[in-house]
Motif scaffolding. Structure first.
Motif, PDB file in Angstrom:
ATOM      1  N   SER A  20       0.835  -1.205   0.000  1.00 49.36           N
ATOM      2  CA  SER A  20       0.000   0.000   0.000  1.00 49.36           C
ATOM      3  C   SER A  20       0.866   1.250   0.000  1.00 49.36           C
ATOM      4  CB  SER A  20      -0.902   0.012   1.228  1.00 49.36           C
ATOM      5  OG  SER A  20      -1.553   1.270   1.340  1.00 49.36           O
ATOM      6  N   PRO A  21       0.614   2.194  -0.901  1.00 44.23           N
ATOM      7  CA  PRO A  21       1.400   3.440  -0.912  1.00 44.23           C
ATOM      8  C   PRO A  21       1.066   4.367   0.256  1.00 44.23           C
ATOM      9  CG  PRO A  21      -0.354   3.549  -2.552  1.00 44.23           C
ATOM     10  CD  PRO A  21      -0.383   2.151  -2.004  1.00 44.23           C
ATOM     11  N   ASP A  22      -0.001   4.067   0.973  1.00 41.65           N
ATOM     12  CA  ASP A  22      -0.449   4.950   2.053  1.00 41.65           C
ATOM     13  C   ASP A  22       0.009   4.508   3.433  1.00 41.65           C
ATOM     14  OD1 ASP A  22      -1.890   6.517   0.178  1.00 41.65           O
ATOM     15  OD2 ASP A  22      -3.549   5.071   0.241  1.00 41.65           O
ATOM     16  N   SER A  23       0.701   3.387   3.542  1.00 47.13           N
ATOM     17  CA  SER A  23       1.115   2.885   4.857  1.00 47.13           C
ATOM     18  C   SER A  23       2.139   3.816   5.497  1.00 47.13           C
ATOM     19  CB  SER A  23       1.707   1.484   4.714  1.00 47.13           C
ATOM     20  OG  SER A  23       0.735   0.567   4.265  1.00 47.13           O
ATOM     21  N   THR A  24       1.988   4.015   6.798  1.00 48.47           N
ATOM     22  CA  THR A  24       2.891   4.869   7.566  1.00 48.47           C
ATOM     23  C   THR A  24       3.711   4.023   8.535  1.00 48.47           C
ATOM     24  OG1 THR A  24       1.325   5.201   9.384  1.00 48.47           O
ATOM     25  CG2 THR A  24       1.131   6.681   7.467  1.00 48.47           C
ATOM     26  N   PRO A  25       4.786   4.603   9.107  1.00 50.54           N
ATOM     27  CA  PRO A  25       5.521   3.859  10.133  1.00 50.54           C
ATOM     28  C   PRO A  25       4.638   3.385  11.277  1.00 50.54           C
ATOM     29  CG  PRO A  25       6.800   5.745   9.413  1.00 50.54           C
ATOM     30  CD  PRO A  25       5.461   5.868   8.753  1.00 50.54           C
ATOM     31  N   ASP A  26       3.670   4.197  11.660  1.00 48.61           N
ATOM     32  CA  ASP A  26       2.764   3.792  12.736  1.00 48.61           C
ATOM     33  C   ASP A  26       1.933   2.583  12.326  1.00 48.61           C
ATOM     34  OD1 ASP A  26       3.676   5.795  14.390  1.00 48.61           O
ATOM     35  OD2 ASP A  26       2.052   7.191  13.909  1.00 48.61           O
ATOM     36  N   ASP A  27       1.548   2.534  11.040  1.00 46.40           N
ATOM     37  CA  ASP A  27       0.787   1.373  10.565  1.00 46.40           C
ATOM     38  C   ASP A  27       1.616   0.094  10.690  1.00 46.40           C
ATOM     39  OD1 ASP A  27      -1.426   2.922   9.836  1.00 46.40           O
ATOM     40  OD2 ASP A  27      -0.626   3.311   7.828  1.00 46.40           O
ATOM     41  N   PHE A  28       2.894   0.182  10.323  1.00 51.89           N
ATOM     42  CA  PHE A  28       3.747  -1.008  10.424  1.00 51.89           C
ATOM     43  C   PHE A  28       3.994  -1.379  11.886  1.00 51.89           C
ATOM     44  CE2 PHE A  28       4.726   0.070   6.026  1.00 51.89           C
ATOM     45  CZ  PHE A  28       4.781  -1.191   5.450  1.00 51.89           C
ATOM     46  N   ALA A  29       4.186  -0.376  12.720  1.00 54.11           N
ATOM     47  CA  ALA A  29       4.426  -0.650  14.140  1.00 54.11           C
ATOM     48  C   ALA A  29       3.221  -1.300  14.799  1.00 54.11           C
ATOM     49  CB  ALA A  29       4.791   0.649  14.853  1.00 54.11           C
ATOM     50  N   ALA A  30       2.027  -1.029  14.259  1.00 49.01           N
ATOM     51  CA  ALA A  30       0.802  -1.581  14.836  1.00 49.01           C
ATOM     52  C   ALA A  30       0.455  -2.967  14.316  1.00 49.01           C
ATOM     53  CB  ALA A  30      -0.364  -0.629  14.566  1.00 49.01           C
ATOM     54  N   LEU A  31       1.143  -3.410  13.271  1.00 50.73           N
ATOM     55  CA  LEU A  31       0.843  -4.718  12.710  1.00 50.73           C
ATOM     56  C   LEU A  31       1.179  -5.822  13.710  1.00 50.73           C
ATOM     57  CD1 LEU A  31       2.307  -4.413   9.089  1.00 50.73           C
ATOM     58  CD2 LEU A  31      -0.104  -4.778   9.662  1.00 50.73           C
ATOM     59  N   PRO A  32       0.283  -6.787  13.901  1.00 46.15           N
ATOM     60  CA  PRO A  32       0.657  -7.938  14.738  1.00 46.15           C
ATOM     61  C   PRO A  32       1.708  -8.789  14.039  1.00 46.15           C
ATOM     62  CG  PRO A  32      -1.464  -8.320  13.684  1.00 46.15           C
ATOM     63  CD  PRO A  32      -1.090  -6.910  13.362  1.00 46.15           C
ATOM     64  N   LEU A  33       2.622  -9.325  14.818  1.00 47.26           N
ATOM     65  CA  LEU A  33       3.649 -10.192  14.255  1.00 47.26           C
ATOM     66  C   LEU A  33       3.162 -11.633  14.240  1.00 47.26           C
ATOM     67  CD1 LEU A  33       6.855  -8.798  16.006  1.00 47.26           C
ATOM     68  CD2 LEU A  33       6.009  -8.288  13.712  1.00 47.26           C
ATOM     69  N   PRO A  34       3.518 -12.394  13.231  1.00 49.25           N
ATOM     70  CA  PRO A  34       3.101 -13.798  13.197  1.00 49.25           C
ATOM     71  C   PRO A  34       3.829 -14.601  14.276  1.00 49.25           C
ATOM     72  CG  PRO A  34       4.665 -13.359  11.435  1.00 49.25           C
ATOM     73  CD  PRO A  34       4.351 -12.026  12.067  1.00 49.25           C
ATOM     74  N   GLU A  35       3.167 -15.607  14.785  1.00 53.03           N
ATOM     75  CA  GLU A  35       3.816 -16.493  15.749  1.00 53.03           C
ATOM     76  C   GLU A  35       4.850 -17.384  15.064  1.00 53.03           C
ATOM     77  OE1 GLU A  35       0.852 -18.701  17.774  1.00 53.03           O
ATOM     78  OE2 GLU A  35      -0.078 -16.949  18.715  1.00 53.03           O
ATOM     79  N   SER A  36       4.639 -17.638  13.778  1.00 55.56           N
ATOM     80  CA  SER A  36       5.565 -18.478  13.022  1.00 55.56           C
ATOM     81  C   SER A  36       5.594 -17.997  11.584  1.00 55.56           C
ATOM     82  CB  SER A  36       5.152 -19.952  13.097  1.00 55.56           C
ATOM     83  OG  SER A  36       3.876 -20.137  12.509  1.00 55.56           O
ATOM     84  N   TYR A  37       6.560 -18.491  10.841  1.00 59.69           N
ATOM     85  CA  TYR A  37       6.716 -18.066   9.451  1.00 59.69           C
ATOM     86  C   TYR A  37       7.420 -19.180   8.670  1.00 59.69           C
ATOM     87  CZ  TYR A  37      11.505 -16.897  10.939  1.00 59.69           C
ATOM     88  OH  TYR A  37      12.778 -16.947  11.438  1.00 59.69           O
ATOM     89  N   ARG A  38       7.359 -19.094   7.350  1.00 59.81           N
ATOM     90  CA  ARG A  38       8.000 -20.103   6.504  1.00 59.81           C
ATOM     91  C   ARG A  38       9.472 -19.735   6.289  1.00 59.81           C
ATOM     92  NH1 ARG A  38       5.228 -21.301   1.089  1.00 59.81           N
ATOM     93  NH2 ARG A  38       5.581 -19.062   0.820  1.00 59.81           N
ATOM     94  N   ALA A  39      10.306 -20.754   6.330  1.00 57.20           N
ATOM     95  CA  ALA A  39      11.746 -20.512   6.205  1.00 57.20           C
ATOM     96  C   ALA A  39      12.424 -21.725   5.574  1.00 57.20           C
ATOM     97  CB  ALA A  39      12.355 -20.225   7.572  1.00 57.20           C
ATOM     98  N   ILE A  40      13.507 -21.448   4.864  1.00 56.12           N
ATOM     99  CA  ILE A  40      14.332 -22.502   4.297  1.00 56.12           C
ATOM    100  C   ILE A  40      15.329 -22.956   5.355  1.00 56.12           C
ATOM    101  CG2 ILE A  40      16.077 -23.036   2.556  1.00 56.12           C
ATOM    102  CD1 ILE A  40      13.211 -22.840   1.490  1.00 56.12           C
ATOM    103  N   THR A  41      15.357 -24.267   5.609  1.00 59.73           N
ATOM    104  CA  THR A  41      16.200 -24.800   6.674  1.00 59.73           C
ATOM    105  C   THR A  41      16.984 -26.020   6.206  1.00 59.73           C
ATOM    106  OG1 THR A  41      14.561 -26.379   7.512  1.00 59.73           O
ATOM    107  CG2 THR A  41      14.436 -24.129   8.369  1.00 59.73           C
ATOM    108  N   VAL A  42      18.043 -26.305   6.954  1.00 58.77           N
ATOM    109  CA  VAL A  42      18.656 -27.632   6.956  1.00 58.77           C
ATOM    110  C   VAL A  42      18.511 -28.172   8.370  1.00 58.77           C
ATOM    111  CG1 VAL A  42      20.251 -27.180   5.065  1.00 58.77           C
ATOM    112  CG2 VAL A  42      20.964 -26.686   7.410  1.00 58.77           C
ATOM    113  N   HIS A  43      18.534 -29.510   8.510  1.00 60.18           N
ATOM    114  CA  HIS A  43      18.246 -30.147   9.785  1.00 60.18           C
ATOM    115  C   HIS A  43      19.489 -30.790  10.379  1.00 60.18           C
ATOM    116  CE1 HIS A  43      13.705 -30.683   8.586  1.00 60.18           C
ATOM    117  NE2 HIS A  43      14.092 -29.426   8.654  1.00 60.18           N
ATOM    118  N   LYS A  44      19.647 -30.614  11.665  1.00 57.56           N
ATOM    119  CA  LYS A  44      20.824 -31.120  12.363  1.00 57.56           C
ATOM    120  C   LYS A  44      20.925 -32.641  12.306  1.00 57.56           C
ATOM    121  CE  LYS A  44      23.340 -30.176  16.653  1.00 57.56           C
ATOM    122  NZ  LYS A  44      23.262 -29.450  17.953  1.00 57.56           N
ATOM    123  N   ASP A  45      19.789 -33.325  12.313  1.00 52.98           N
ATOM    124  CA  ASP A  45      19.824 -34.790  12.316  1.00 52.98           C
ATOM    125  C   ASP A  45      20.077 -35.381  10.931  1.00 52.98           C
ATOM    126  OD1 ASP A  45      17.396 -34.340  11.076  1.00 52.98           O
ATOM    127  OD2 ASP A  45      16.174 -35.348  12.590  1.00 52.98           O
TER     128      ASP A  45
END
Length: 455
Positions: A20-45
């Motif tokens: 959105s071209p109208d988003s402000t820093p306050d809008d981003f600061a107010a966004l809830p953060l996800p509890e989890s997200y997708r990521a590329i990984t390698v596994h220790k085992d």
């Protein structure tokens, strides 16, 4: 699979705010953060999954995973960034094939340094050392960046509690490469970085274009241009191995922009054409000309060094090489030392063909040549390298873009040298071409921006 519930909604809200071209820093600061997200990984085992295989036979597509991971705790001096795009570097290939050793040792050692660093010692490693995206949150003590800032990140992670790193941050005893020697890297929808890794995103580039230069551009800058590297000057003859590749393509641009004379070594007609399109004229196709610097696994062939040196002098008016931009390592290092002029410099930042270098030391000591080890870049060098991108003096070398789900294939292509320049990965960005803010400047440089796409 994404965890059911609010994370999909939260991620979409973040993406909507970014677009959105109208988003402000306050809008981003107010966004809830996800509890989890997708990521590329390698596994220790799985670190022994390629045991007994030759390097070439190790397949990143088997070891790289797309996982749902919990959001890490944000600490002082750090930032959480919504990653729109990233890219694949050779360190991600090394991580994925567990060579020269497993990166979980790095994470374990880092985890022992402090209570906060324990976050990095996990049974999975989120990899990736490049990103372009938007700041979501900053930790205590961060004043230069705020939510909503569009950024790229360099990959130098340091603590700077020792005086050793204060003249050159690369000399900090606790220097690490983010996403390789630390966790929470850039091949993900969210990344955790130190705030002093952040730099302004070049406005004329898309997300995937802006993400591509980071590691390799800064590495090439220090190795070739900086006083900590070769200190290249106008008129220098610079031998660039792999001149159309991820590192070499930036070295070639720096040489041309700095008034030097690049002698570009490539392995195909197509790669030679790429170098010509950048403005290089002196090009050696080592495959077509049949250079074989090793007679067998243990014996090099000095006659081939001499033949190679003679070919170089045909391009330089009889002059020898001032600077060698080295990264293949074992396969080429003997030749590199030989062809360098008396008093010249060989700079090395990698060993993609093998770490155990062999060369005839008589050609080094008796001709007063120097070998300089160069590893990534310090804060200032990374900033200067990004500044040249932002000013349109140096251009991204992006050739192909993959989805996050296709990262394994992207790493495989880099491992097998099936790519040109750099390959990008879309993370949160739903498609290519987004994130351009300065269309006028982009139009001036569009041919150079697309140079590696058009081959």
């Amino acid at each position: 699979m994404r965890i059911a519930g609010g994370n999909t909604v939260t991620t979409q809200a973040i993406l909507d705010a970014i677009q959105s071209p109208d988003s402000t820093p306050d809008d981003f600061a107010a966004l809830p953060l996800p509890e989890s997200y997708r990521a590329i990984t390698v596994h220790k085992d799985e670190t022994e999954m390629f045991a007994g295989l030759q390097t070439r036979d190790k397949d990143p597509r088997k070891s790289i995973h797309l996982d749902e991971v919990p959001l890490p705790e944000l600490g002082p001096g750090e930032a959480l960034v919504a990653v729109m795009a990233s890219s694949v570097n050779y360190n991600s290939v090394w991580t994925s094939i567990f060579e020269p050793l497993s990166t979980f040792g790095f994470l374990e050692r880092y985890g022992r340094t402090s209570d906060l660093a324990k976050r990095h010692d996990l049974p999975y490693h989120i990899i990736g050392s490049d990103l372009a995206g938007v700041v979501l949150r900053t930790g205590p003590g961060v004043n230069s960046w705020k939510p909503g800032d569009e950024v790229v990140a360099h990959c130098l992670s340091v603590e700077l509690e020792s005086s050793d790193g204060h003249n050159d941050t690369m000399l900090d005893p606790e220097q690490r490469i983010w996403g390789f020697e630390t966790n929470f890297g850039g091949l993900a929808e969210v990344a955790l970085v130190k705030s002093n890794q952040l730099m302004p995103k070049p406005g004329h580039l898309s997300w995937e274009e802006a993400a591509a230069p980071g590691l390799v551009n800064s590495t090439a800058y220090r190795q070739l241009v900086s006083r900590n590297g070769a200190g290249m000057k106008q008129g220098d003859n610079v031998l660039i191995w792999g001149a159309s590749g991820g590192l070499g393509s930036y070295a070639t641009q720096f040489a041309l922009a700095g008034g030097a004379n690049p002698i570009c070594v490539v392995s195909s007609d197509q790669k030679a054409d790429i170098c010509r399109s950048m403005g290089a004229e002196a090009i050696i196709d080592r495959s077509a000309e049949g250079y074989k610097f090793w007679k067998d696994e243990r014996t090099q062939d000095p006659k081939e060094w001499k033949r190679f040196g003679k070919r170089i002098r045909e391009f330089t008016g009889g002059e020898d090489i001032d600077i060698v931009f080295e990264h293949p390592g074992r396969e080429t290092f003997g030749a590199s030392v030989f062809v360098t002029r008396k008093g010249g410099t060989i700079t090395t930042c990698a060993s993609t063909s093998g770490y155990m270098h062999e060369y005839d030391n008589r050609y080094l000591w008796m001709s007063l040549k120097r070998i300089i080890g160069s590893h990534f870049a310090n804060y200032r060098e990374a900033w200067e390298a990004n500044r040249l991108i932002a000013k349109g003096k140096i251009h991204p070398t992006l050739s192909k873009v993959y989805s996050l789900e296709e990262t394994g294939q992207a790493a495989f292509d880099v491992h097998r040298n099936l790519h040109q320049g750099k390959v990008g990965v879309l993370c949160l960005a739903p498609e290519e071409g987004l994130g351009v803010r300065d269309e006028e400047m982009r139009a001036k440089h569009i041919d150079a921006i697309n140079r590696f796409r058009n081959v």
